[in-house]
Motif scaffolding. Structure first.
Motif, mmCIF file in Angstrom:
data_model
loop_
_atom_site.group_PDB
_atom_site.id
_atom_site.type_symbol
_atom_site.label_atom_id
_atom_site.label_comp_id
_atom_site.label_asym_id
_atom_site.label_seq_id
_atom_site.Cartn_x
_atom_site.Cartn_y
_atom_site.Cartn_z
ATOM 1 N N GLY A 44 -30.656 48.400 -52.450
ATOM 2 C CA GLY A 44 -29.830 47.615 -53.364
ATOM 3 C C GLY A 44 -28.558 47.170 -52.661
ATOM 4 O O GLY A 44 -28.176 47.720 -51.622
ATOM 5 N N LEU A 46 -24.405 45.367 -53.338
ATOM 6 C CA LEU A 46 -23.317 44.894 -54.173
ATOM 7 C C LEU A 46 -22.561 43.863 -53.355
ATOM 8 O O LEU A 46 -22.017 44.174 -52.289
ATOM 9 N N VAL A 52 -24.907 41.957 -58.275
ATOM 10 C CA VAL A 52 -25.742 43.082 -57.873
ATOM 11 C C VAL A 52 -27.102 42.555 -57.438
ATOM 12 O O VAL A 52 -27.697 41.721 -58.121
#
Length: 65
Positions: A44, A46, A52
């Motif tokens: 993932g 940011l 996101v």
């Protein structure tokens, strides 16, 4: 921002995850890239503007588990 030569990809680039790691925290599962992106061990991300990017999952690996 980036002082590397050649410059790192910007956070808006499709290859933004290829920027140089400027601060690694493997014990916490994340790293800060030169372009301001935070990448996590689960893939993932940011982005500097607060967006996101969810973790990418390889369905073939999940099916094998």
């Amino acid at each position: 921002m980036c002082t590397h030569q050649p410059p790192c990809p910007t956070a808006d680039s499709t290859d933004h995850h290829c920027a140089v790691i400027v601060s690694a925290h493997p014990e916490q599962g994340w790293s800060l890239l030169c372009n301001g992106t935070i990448v996590f061990d689960d893939t993932g991300e940011l982005l500097p503007d607060g967006r996101v990017v969810g973790p990418s999952r390889d369905r073939r690996l999940l099916a094998a588990a």
